[in-house]
Design a protein around this motif. Structure first.
Motif, PDB file in Angstrom:
ATOM      1  N   TYR A 137      -1.547  -0.070  10.117  1.00 37.37           N
ATOM      2  CA  TYR A 137      -0.389  -0.688   9.478  1.00 37.37           C
ATOM      3  C   TYR A 137       0.089   0.117   8.276  1.00 37.37           C
ATOM      4  O   TYR A 137       1.285   0.171   7.992  1.00 37.37           O
ATOM      5  CB  TYR A 137      -0.701  -2.124   9.054  1.00 37.37           C
ATOM      6  CG  TYR A 137      -0.536  -3.120  10.170  1.00 37.37           C
ATOM      7  CD1 TYR A 137       0.704  -3.680  10.450  1.00 37.37           C
ATOM      8  CD2 TYR A 137      -1.616  -3.503  10.941  1.00 37.37           C
ATOM      9  CE1 TYR A 137       0.861  -4.593  11.465  1.00 37.37           C
ATOM     10  CE2 TYR A 137      -1.468  -4.420  11.963  1.00 37.37           C
ATOM     11  CZ  TYR A 137      -0.229  -4.963  12.227  1.00 37.37           C
ATOM     12  OH  TYR A 137      -0.077  -5.864  13.239  1.00 37.37           O
ATOM     13  N   LEU A 138      -0.828   0.748   7.574  1.00 43.70           N
ATOM     14  CA  LEU A 138      -0.463   1.536   6.404  1.00 43.70           C
ATOM     15  C   LEU A 138       0.315   2.791   6.793  1.00 43.70           C
ATOM     16  O   LEU A 138       1.271   3.176   6.128  1.00 43.70           O
ATOM     17  CB  LEU A 138      -1.721   1.920   5.617  1.00 43.70           C
ATOM     18  CG  LEU A 138      -1.536   2.670   4.315  1.00 43.70           C
ATOM     19  CD1 LEU A 138      -0.777   1.803   3.316  1.00 43.70           C
ATOM     20  CD2 LEU A 138      -2.875   3.069   3.750  1.00 43.70           C
ATOM     21  N   LEU A 139      -0.086   3.419   7.891  1.00 41.88           N
ATOM     22  CA  LEU A 139       0.503   4.709   8.272  1.00 41.88           C
ATOM     23  C   LEU A 139       1.700   4.615   9.200  1.00 41.88           C
ATOM     24  O   LEU A 139       2.398   5.602   9.405  1.00 41.88           O
ATOM     25  CB  LEU A 139      -0.566   5.595   8.927  1.00 41.88           C
ATOM     26  CG  LEU A 139      -1.710   6.009   8.016  1.00 41.88           C
ATOM     27  CD1 LEU A 139      -2.748   6.785   8.798  1.00 41.88           C
ATOM     28  CD2 LEU A 139      -1.202   6.827   6.840  1.00 41.88           C
ATOM     29  N   THR A 140       1.941   3.461   9.796  1.00 40.61           N
ATOM     30  CA  THR A 140       3.064   3.356  10.725  1.00 40.61           C
ATOM     31  C   THR A 140       4.074   2.345  10.224  1.00 40.61           C
ATOM     32  O   THR A 140       3.731   1.356   9.590  1.00 40.61           O
ATOM     33  CB  THR A 140       2.599   2.944  12.140  1.00 40.61           C
ATOM     34  OG1 THR A 140       1.913   1.694  12.067  1.00 40.61           O
ATOM     35  CG2 THR A 140       1.707   3.989  12.746  1.00 40.61           C
ATOM     36  N   ASP A 141       5.321   2.619  10.507  1.00 40.46           N
ATOM     37  CA  ASP A 141       6.390   1.693  10.168  1.00 40.46           C
ATOM     38  C   ASP A 141       6.501   0.627  11.247  1.00 40.46           C
ATOM     39  O   ASP A 141       6.179   0.879  12.413  1.00 40.46           O
ATOM     40  CB  ASP A 141       7.727   2.428  10.078  1.00 40.46           C
ATOM     41  CG  ASP A 141       7.836   3.289   8.847  1.00 40.46           C
ATOM     42  OD1 ASP A 141       8.514   4.319   8.933  1.00 40.46           O
ATOM     43  OD2 ASP A 141       7.265   2.933   7.809  1.00 40.46           O
TER      44      ASP A 141
ATOM     45  N   GLY B  96       0.802  -1.218   0.000  1.00 44.78           N
ATOM     46  CA  GLY B  96       0.000   0.000   0.000  1.00 44.78           C
ATOM     47  C   GLY B  96       0.830   1.261   0.000  1.00 44.78           C
ATOM     48  O   GLY B  96       0.415   2.292  -0.541  1.00 44.78           O
ATOM     49  N   ARG B  97       2.016   1.192   0.586  1.00 40.83           N
ATOM     50  CA  ARG B  97       2.887   2.374   0.619  1.00 40.83           C
ATOM     51  C   ARG B  97       3.472   2.708  -0.746  1.00 40.83           C
ATOM     52  O   ARG B  97       3.984   3.806  -0.945  1.00 40.83           O
ATOM     53  CB  ARG B  97       4.001   2.168   1.640  1.00 40.83           C
ATOM     54  CG  ARG B  97       3.503   2.235   3.057  1.00 40.83           C
ATOM     55  CD  ARG B  97       4.649   2.230   4.048  1.00 40.83           C
ATOM     56  NE  ARG B  97       4.143   1.938   5.373  1.00 40.83           N
ATOM     57  CZ  ARG B  97       4.444   0.867   6.078  1.00 40.83           C
ATOM     58  NH1 ARG B  97       5.295  -0.022   5.591  1.00 40.83           N
ATOM     59  NH2 ARG B  97       3.919   0.666   7.264  1.00 40.83           N
TER      60      ARG B  97
ATOM     61  N   GLU C 157      11.719   1.029  19.271  1.00 41.15           N
ATOM     62  CA  GLU C 157      11.347   2.407  18.994  1.00 41.15           C
ATOM     63  C   GLU C 157       9.832   2.556  19.022  1.00 41.15           C
ATOM     64  O   GLU C 157       9.100   1.590  18.882  1.00 41.15           O
ATOM     65  CB  GLU C 157      11.876   2.830  17.624  1.00 41.15           C
ATOM     66  CG  GLU C 157      13.374   2.765  17.508  1.00 41.15           C
ATOM     67  CD  GLU C 157      13.858   3.095  16.107  1.00 41.15           C
ATOM     68  OE1 GLU C 157      13.030   3.440  15.263  1.00 41.15           O
ATOM     69  OE2 GLU C 157      15.062   2.997  15.874  1.00 41.15           O
ATOM     70  N   THR C 158       9.374   3.765  19.185  1.00 40.51           N
ATOM     71  CA  THR C 158       7.954   4.037  19.173  1.00 40.51           C
ATOM     72  C   THR C 158       7.478   4.126  17.724  1.00 40.51           C
ATOM     73  O   THR C 158       8.062   4.858  16.928  1.00 40.51           O
ATOM     74  CB  THR C 158       7.650   5.380  19.877  1.00 40.51           C
ATOM     75  OG1 THR C 158       8.193   5.321  21.187  1.00 40.51           O
ATOM     76  CG2 THR C 158       6.160   5.659  19.928  1.00 40.51           C
ATOM     77  N   PRO C 159       6.419   3.366  17.349  1.00 38.31           N
ATOM     78  CA  PRO C 159       5.909   3.468  15.975  1.00 38.31           C
ATOM     79  C   PRO C 159       5.470   4.898  15.684  1.00 38.31           C
ATOM     80  O   PRO C 159       4.898   5.568  16.535  1.00 38.31           O
ATOM     81  CB  PRO C 159       4.705   2.525  15.969  1.00 38.31           C
ATOM     82  CG  PRO C 159       4.927   1.606  17.106  1.00 38.31           C
ATOM     83  CD  PRO C 159       5.694   2.398  18.141  1.00 38.31           C
ATOM     84  N   SER C 160       5.760   5.361  14.478  1.00 44.84           N
ATOM     85  CA  SER C 160       5.392   6.723  14.103  1.00 44.84           C
ATOM     86  C   SER C 160       5.005   6.758  12.634  1.00 44.84           C
ATOM     87  O   SER C 160       5.313   5.843  11.877  1.00 44.84           O
ATOM     88  CB  SER C 160       6.541   7.678  14.364  1.00 44.84           C
ATOM     89  OG  SER C 160       7.659   7.296  13.590  1.00 44.84           O
ATOM     90  N   ILE C 161       4.342   7.829  12.267  1.00 47.30           N
ATOM     91  CA  ILE C 161       3.937   8.014  10.869  1.00 47.30           C
ATOM     92  C   ILE C 161       5.192   8.291  10.048  1.00 47.30           C
ATOM     93  O   ILE C 161       6.011   9.139  10.427  1.00 47.30           O
ATOM     94  CB  ILE C 161       2.926   9.170  10.747  1.00 47.30           C
ATOM     95  CG1 ILE C 161       1.651   8.811  11.510  1.00 47.30           C
ATOM     96  CG2 ILE C 161       2.629   9.487   9.298  1.00 47.30           C
ATOM     97  CD1 ILE C 161       0.633   9.909  11.578  1.00 47.30           C
ATOM     98  N   PRO C 162       5.387   7.572   8.947  1.00 47.70           N
ATOM     99  CA  PRO C 162       6.586   7.793   8.129  1.00 47.70           C
ATOM    100  C   PRO C 162       6.673   9.231   7.636  1.00 47.70           C
ATOM    101  O   PRO C 162       5.660   9.887   7.381  1.00 47.70           O
ATOM    102  CB  PRO C 162       6.399   6.837   6.949  1.00 47.70           C
ATOM    103  CG  PRO C 162       5.419   5.824   7.425  1.00 47.70           C
ATOM    104  CD  PRO C 162       4.532   6.519   8.418  1.00 47.70           C
ATOM    105  N   GLU C 163       7.891   9.747   7.524  1.00 48.15           N
ATOM    106  CA  GLU C 163       8.091  11.128   7.100  1.00 48.15           C
ATOM    107  C   GLU C 163       7.603  11.379   5.693  1.00 48.15           C
ATOM    108  O   GLU C 163       7.271  12.514   5.343  1.00 48.15           O
ATOM    109  CB  GLU C 163       9.571  11.503   7.239  1.00 48.15           C
ATOM    110  CG  GLU C 163      10.007  11.591   8.684  1.00 48.15           C
ATOM    111  CD  GLU C 163      11.425  12.128   8.807  1.00 48.15           C
ATOM    112  OE1 GLU C 163      11.876  12.860   7.911  1.00 48.15           O
ATOM    113  OE2 GLU C 163      12.066  11.819   9.815  1.00 48.15           O
ATOM    114  N   ALA C 164       7.512  10.353   4.864  1.00 50.91           N
ATOM    115  CA  ALA C 164       7.038  10.513   3.485  1.00 50.91           C
ATOM    116  C   ALA C 164       5.586  10.983   3.437  1.00 50.91           C
ATOM    117  O   ALA C 164       5.159  11.589   2.475  1.00 50.91           O
ATOM    118  CB  ALA C 164       7.181   9.204   2.725  1.00 50.91           C
TER     119      ALA C 164
END
Length: 114
Positions: A96-100, A42-43, A106-113
Motif C-alpha cells: 500500500y505504501l509503494l503503490t497508488d 506514510g507517503r 489501471e494497473t497499480p504501479s510504483i509512484p514516480e516520486a
C-alpha cells in the motif's frame, strides 16, 4: 494493527476457530481502509516510512528462518500463525505504501516520486 492481528490469530489457533465469512469481510474492509489511510500518511515522509517497514521485516526474518529451518516439519502453533500474520501485514503495508490506488481500471504501479 499488527499486534491486534497477531493476538487475534493466536486466539483463533488456540481455540481452533476460524472467522466466519461475514467477520472476514468486515475485517478485510477495515484493513483495506486503514492501509490506504496509513499509506497516504506514510507517503508524506516516504524515506522514513520505507525504512520503518524495512526494519519491521528485518526483525521478523530471523524468526521466519528459524520457523522454516526445522527438518521435522512445520508445526503451526499460535506463535507461528501470529508470526506469519505479522509478515503478511508488513508485506501489505509495503504494498500500500509503494503503490497508488488505481480504481479506474489501471494497473497499480510504483509512484514516480519513488
Amino acid at each position: 494493527r499488527i499486534k491486534i492481528s497477531k493476538l487475534d490469530e493466536m486466539y483463533q489457533v488456540m481455540n481452533e476457530t476460524e472467522l466466519d465469512d461475514i467477520r472476514e469481510d468486515i475485517f478485510a474492509a477495515g484493513l483495506e481502509e486503514q492501509m490506504k489511510s496509513g499509506a497516504s500518511l506514510g507517503r508524506i515522509s516516504l524515506d522514513s516510512s520505507i525504512a520503518l517497514v524495512n526494519n519491521m521485516m528485518q526483525d521478523c526474518l530471523p524468526r521466519i528462518y528459524s520457523l522454516f529451518s526445522s527438518t521435522i516439519g512445520i508445526e503451526i502453533t499460535a506463535e507461528a500463525a501470529a508470526l506469519l500474520e505479522e509478515v503478511r501485514l508488513i508485506i501489505l503495508c509495503a504494498n500500500y505504501l509503494l503503490t497508488d490506488d488505481c480504481s479506474v481500471g489501471e494497473t497499480p504501479s510504483i509512484p514516480e516520486a519513488i
